[in-house]
Design an enzyme around this catalytic site. Structure first.
Site: not given
Length: 265
Positions: A46-47, A85, A114, A116, A183
């Site tokens: 998502d970056s 993501d 993925k 978080e 991270e």
């Protein structure tokens, strides 16, 4: 140059303690094809909301956008394990998470998603893995917490936080995550977390004592030059090379040296 055959969940888990794993982001078929077979994983991160979309954080990207870019990456990289993501707000409960992850599986060829979160997201990881969705976890500095934490905060600075991170890693491993991105964590803490679980820990800004590394492609290749995070090693001055090439093209157009006789039908 080392060429990787396409990884499986089993081969990824078995790499722990035997060799380091490499991951890079990609957002389109062009770059995905360049990376294909060169790394163990490609993460459609998502970056892309920042490096591709020019936004200040990752929070506004949608599931539809992530699926669009994941499709493109899958078209370009046929021989690499691909992770999509899950964007902010798409896994707030088990039902929503499964609907969105199922859409990724049905509309793309991604191998995993993925998400978080640690202990607080373990029940979602379990629900997804129980329903045949492969999950990569993400703990430590979590970019989707950017606003609630008031910025990007380095983790693992004290024993209490380190213990909490270890508990997070163990919880999502127990829930079925086959790999965890770690991270923005102090190296000593990252080492302890890596040793505490049986699945690979992929670090970004987490030192060397993890099971692998991930970098955003535009950072490592020097295409995003507004700032460079401390943990990034730049392997190419991409922005400078592109600008120089464009300047040469403009010069050749103005000089009427392009196109040449060989470049005309």
């Amino acid at each position: 140059m080392q060429q990787f055959k396409k990884q499986t969940i089993s081969s990824i888990i078995n790499a722990k303690g035997n060799r380091k794993l490499s991951m890079i982001t990609a957002y389109d078929a062009l770059f995905a094809k360049l990376f294909d077979g060169e790394v163990d994983f490609i993460l459609v991160g998502d970056s892309l909301n920042m490096s591709f979309g020019g936004k200040n954080d990752t929070l506004s990207i949608t599931m539809e956008q992530m699926i669009y870019h994941t499709k493109a990456v899958c078209n370009g990289a046929k021989n690499t394990f691909i992770i999509c993501d899950m964007p902010f707000g798409t896994y707030t409960n088990e039902k929503i998470a499964f609907e969105n992850a199922m859409a990724v599986y049905q509309q793309t060829s991604a191998d995993a998603v993925k998400i978080e979160g640690g202990k607080n997201k373990a029940h979602i990881v379990k629900y997804l893995t129980d329903n045949s969705i492969a999950v990569v976890g993400h703990i430590g500095l979590m970019p989707q917490n950017f606003r609630v934490e008031g910025g990007y905060k380095i983790k693992g600075k004290d024993s209490q936080n380190i213990q909490s991170l270890i508990e997070d890693a163990k919880a999502i491993e127990a829930a079925g995550a086959f790999c965890i991105v770690l991270e923005g964590v102090k190296p000593d803490a990252a080492k302890l977390i890596t040793e505490a679980v049986g699945v690979p820990i992929i670090g970004i800004g987490a030192g060397i004592d993890v099971d692998g590394q991930v970098l955003v492609w535009s950072d490592m290749l020097g295409f995003f030059d507004e700032f460079k995070p401390k943990f990034v090693r730049k392997y190419l001055n991409g922005a400078q090379l592109v600008k120089k090439s464009v300047q040469e093209y403009v010069r050749d157009v103005n000089d009427k040296t392009f196109p040449s006789d060989e470049e005309i039908y």
